[in-house]
Design a protein around this motif. Structure first.
Motif, PDB file in Angstrom:
ATOM      1  N   THR A 256     -41.297 -21.977   3.961  1.00  0.00           N
ATOM      2  CA  THR A 256     -41.889 -23.262   3.595  1.00  0.00           C
ATOM      3  C   THR A 256     -41.397 -23.676   2.217  1.00  0.00           C
ATOM      4  O   THR A 256     -41.357 -22.851   1.298  1.00  0.00           O
ATOM      5  N   GLN A 257     -41.027 -24.949   2.080  1.00  0.00           N
ATOM      6  CA  GLN A 257     -40.621 -25.512   0.791  1.00  0.00           C
ATOM      7  C   GLN A 257     -41.392 -26.799   0.563  1.00  0.00           C
ATOM      8  O   GLN A 257     -41.349 -27.720   1.385  1.00  0.00           O
ATOM      9  N   MET A 258     -42.137 -26.857  -0.546  1.00  0.00           N
ATOM     10  CA  MET A 258     -42.958 -28.031  -0.863  1.00  0.00           C
ATOM     11  C   MET A 258     -43.905 -28.378   0.290  1.00  0.00           C
ATOM     12  O   MET A 258     -44.215 -29.534   0.541  1.00  0.00           O
ATOM     13  N   GLY A 259     -44.339 -27.345   1.014  1.00  0.00           N
ATOM     14  CA  GLY A 259     -45.250 -27.549   2.128  1.00  0.00           C
ATOM     15  C   GLY A 259     -44.578 -27.890   3.441  1.00  0.00           C
ATOM     16  O   GLY A 259     -45.254 -27.973   4.469  1.00  0.00           O
ATOM     17  N   ILE A 260     -43.256 -28.080   3.449  1.00  0.00           N
ATOM     18  CA  ILE A 260     -42.513 -28.404   4.672  1.00  0.00           C
ATOM     19  C   ILE A 260     -42.051 -27.113   5.317  1.00  0.00           C
ATOM     20  O   ILE A 260     -41.261 -26.355   4.721  1.00  0.00           O
ATOM     21  N   THR A 261     -42.526 -26.827   6.533  1.00  0.00           N
ATOM     22  CA  THR A 261     -42.141 -25.602   7.224  1.00  0.00           C
ATOM     23  C   THR A 261     -40.778 -25.765   7.884  1.00  0.00           C
ATOM     24  O   THR A 261     -40.251 -26.877   8.050  1.00  0.00           O
ATOM     25  N   ALA A 262     -40.222 -24.631   8.288  1.00  0.00           N
ATOM     26  CA  ALA A 262     -38.927 -24.662   8.976  1.00  0.00           C
ATOM     27  C   ALA A 262     -39.030 -25.460  10.269  1.00  0.00           C
ATOM     28  O   ALA A 262     -38.107 -26.212  10.628  1.00  0.00           O
ATOM     29  N   ARG A 263     -40.140 -25.327  10.964  1.00  0.00           N
ATOM     30  CA  ARG A 263     -40.311 -26.052  12.230  1.00  0.00           C
ATOM     31  C   ARG A 263     -40.347 -27.557  11.987  1.00  0.00           C
ATOM     32  O   ARG A 263     -39.733 -28.335  12.711  1.00  0.00           O
ATOM     33  N   ARG A 269     -34.800 -33.079  11.309  1.00  0.00           N
ATOM     34  CA  ARG A 269     -33.329 -33.170  11.342  1.00  0.00           C
ATOM     35  C   ARG A 269     -32.774 -33.118  12.755  1.00  0.00           C
ATOM     36  O   ARG A 269     -31.579 -33.372  12.966  1.00  0.00           O
ATOM     37  N   GLY A 270     -33.594 -32.765  13.723  1.00  0.00           N
ATOM     38  CA  GLY A 270     -33.150 -32.740  15.109  1.00  0.00           C
ATOM     39  C   GLY A 270     -32.304 -31.551  15.480  1.00  0.00           C
ATOM     40  O   GLY A 270     -31.552 -31.588  16.455  1.00  0.00           O
ATOM     41  N   ARG A 271     -32.437 -30.470  14.736  1.00  0.00           N
ATOM     42  CA  ARG A 271     -31.672 -29.252  15.028  1.00  0.00           C
ATOM     43  C   ARG A 271     -32.369 -28.073  14.347  1.00  0.00           C
ATOM     44  O   ARG A 271     -33.161 -28.252  13.424  1.00  0.00           O
ATOM     45  N   PRO A 272     -32.072 -26.836  14.780  1.00  0.00           N
ATOM     46  CA  PRO A 272     -32.662 -25.671  14.112  1.00  0.00           C
ATOM     47  C   PRO A 272     -32.179 -25.571  12.664  1.00  0.00           C
ATOM     48  O   PRO A 272     -31.065 -25.979  12.330  1.00  0.00           O
ATOM     49  N   VAL A 273     -33.018 -25.021  11.807  1.00  0.00           N
ATOM     50  CA  VAL A 273     -32.656 -24.842  10.397  1.00  0.00           C
ATOM     51  C   VAL A 273     -32.924 -23.401   9.999  1.00  0.00           C
ATOM     52  O   VAL A 273     -33.770 -22.715  10.582  1.00  0.00           O
ATOM     53  N   THR A 274     -32.199 -22.951   8.991  1.00  0.00           N
ATOM     54  CA  THR A 274     -32.365 -21.588   8.477  1.00  0.00           C
ATOM     55  C   THR A 274     -33.334 -21.589   7.305  1.00  0.00           C
ATOM     56  O   THR A 274     -33.679 -22.640   6.754  1.00  0.00           O
ATOM     57  N   ALA A 275     -33.739 -20.393   6.896  1.00  0.00           N
ATOM     58  CA  ALA A 275     -34.618 -20.275   5.736  1.00  0.00           C
ATOM     59  C   ALA A 275     -33.928 -20.795   4.476  1.00  0.00           C
ATOM     60  O   ALA A 275     -34.587 -21.357   3.587  1.00  0.00           O
ATOM     61  N   GLU A 276     -32.607 -20.624   4.409  1.00  0.00           N
ATOM     62  CA  GLU A 276     -31.863 -21.120   3.239  1.00  0.00           C
ATOM     63  C   GLU A 276     -31.894 -22.648   3.190  1.00  0.00           C
ATOM     64  O   GLU A 276     -32.007 -23.244   2.108  1.00  0.00           O
ATOM     65  N   GLU A 277     -31.791 -23.288   4.341  1.00  0.00           N
ATOM     66  CA  GLU A 277     -31.867 -24.749   4.365  1.00  0.00           C
ATOM     67  C   GLU A 277     -33.248 -25.235   3.947  1.00  0.00           C
ATOM     68  O   GLU A 277     -33.380 -26.266   3.280  1.00  0.00           O
TER      69      GLU A 277
END
Length: 397
Positions: A256-263, A269-277
């Motif tokens: 989670t970054q600034m409350g925004i989860t990976a999901r 963004r319409g695609r899977p994202v990594t923890a780094e993203e």
């Protein structure tokens, strides 16, 4: 024919409020749009295969949820327009009937004032017919009272009933003609007024909310001097609570970054994202996600000042549906998780300070029902109390 059962099952599991639209007048359109979106997201042909493919892929689940939420909001607006059109059609029909009645009355009054024996005779025709009907009604009624017929002949009784019924109908017509609207007509008059008032209220609801007055930024650290928008004010409070990058294994949200989860970021963004993203997420993009998926979705801009903050922060931390249901229970409307005109009117009519307290209390009760309260409860409680304080400052600003 579209296989509705898999569609309804899939749509209901992701956006429960969408299920009700499958039974409306636009059910076919909704089913077609949902089928198109499901097949587009899944990338396969049949509805059954698409539903299975989506359930097996969390990224597709997130993407489909957003698309279905867009469809739900679109068709809720269309339903509102359909109801408005029906009200306008009914109002127009009633207005036409009232106009016809008025023109008939004006024509009679004009004939009574016209010159010549023929014109006056024509004008007096309804009056003479009315006198004859009234005389016949009262004479027949007096005869029945003084000397009721003594007969067992079925034919005679049938004819007597017919005559009585005709005289009663004629008497009613005469009274309605000369003494104004019948009860049914008065009901129509009231209906027309109610429809017109509803149209005015609907038009008022669609007027954009006026820009808020300048708010002191003293209680909210980190704000740019000037006149920040209500969204900016609330966003600063939320970001201060959400903090930076976190990847706690005990947190079901994951990275989670600034409350925004990976999901959430993957769905955006319409695609899977990594923890780094997730770690590299910029504040500008995070704010747009918050604006689109939380602030606008819960219609916080239309809520009273201060109430917008507690609903927004609750929705960010626990999901928009939970926040909206807490708002609806607090104002006494149906807790369906979707902010509509009834919820907005009730929220705007409520005492803002009391409503802030009620929502915060409901939020604490929601947290206490969660399995993770023993671990995160102290932080959640502290956040609720701080947001309550900030919201009350906004109410009185």
């Amino acid at each position: 024919m579209l296989p509705l059962i898999p569609l309804i099952s899939l749509a209901g599991s992701l956006v429960p409020e969408l299920v009700g639209l499958f039974g409306g007048r636009r059910a076919g359109e909704v089913a077609g749009r949902v089928a198109e979106v499901v097949q587009s997201v899944a990338g396969v042909g049949s509805i059954e295969d698409a539903a299975s493919a989506i359930r097996a892929d969390p990224a597709k689940v997130s993407a489909l949820t957003l698309r279905l939420e867009e469809i739900r909001r679109e068709y809720l607006e269309l339903q509102q327009k359909d109801r408005q059109a029906e009200r306008q059609a009914l109002a127009e029909a009633l207005r036409t009937e009232l106009d016809d009645r008025r023109r008939a009355s004006e024509a009679m009054l004009g004939a009574l004032g016209a010159e010549g024996w023929t014109a006056r005779t024509v004008a007096l025709g309804p009056a003479m017919v009315s006198v004859l009907v009234l005389l016949g009604f009262f004479a027949f009624t007096a005869w029945l009272v003084r000397d009721p017929p003594q007969t067992s002949d079925g034919t005679a009784l049938t004819l007597l009933n017919v005559v009585v019924g005709s005289l009663v109908a004629g008497f009613t017509a005469v009274v309605n003609f000369w003494l104004g609207s019948s009860q049914g007509s008065r009901d129509k008059d009231r209906t027309l007024v109610a429809l017109q008032q509803g149209q005015v209220a609907e038009a008022a609801r669609r007027v954009p909310v006026a820009a808020p007055a300048p708010v002191s930024t003293q209680p909210f650290p980190g704000l740019v001097p000037g006149q920040p928008s209500r969204f900016d004010l609330c966003m600063e409070v939320v970001l201060a609570k959400e903090g930076g990058f976190v990847d706690d294994p005990a947190d079901p949200g994951g990275a989670t970054q600034m409350g925004i989860t990976a999901r959430t970021l993957a769905a955006w963004r319409g695609r899977p994202v990594t923890a780094e993203e997730v770690r590299d997420l910029r504040p500008a993009e995070a704010k747009e996600i918050y604006r689109a998926q939380y602030w606008n979705l819960m219609r916080c801009e239309d809520l009273p000042r201060g109430v917008d903050l507690v609903v927004f922060d609750f929705g960010v931390n626990a999901g928009p549906a939970n926040a909206v249901k807490a708002l609806q229970r607090s104002v006494g409307t149906t807790p369906d998780g979707a902010v509509g005109p009834f919820t907005l009117r009730a929220a705007q009519a409520a005492d803002a300070r009391a409503l802030v307290g009620a929502i915060c209390q409901a939020r604490l009760e929601f947290y206490r029902s969660l399995a993770g309260f023993d671990r995160f409860g102290r932080g959640w409680t502290s956040r609720v109390e701080d947001v309550r304080r900030q919201a009350l400052l906004m109410v009185t600003a």
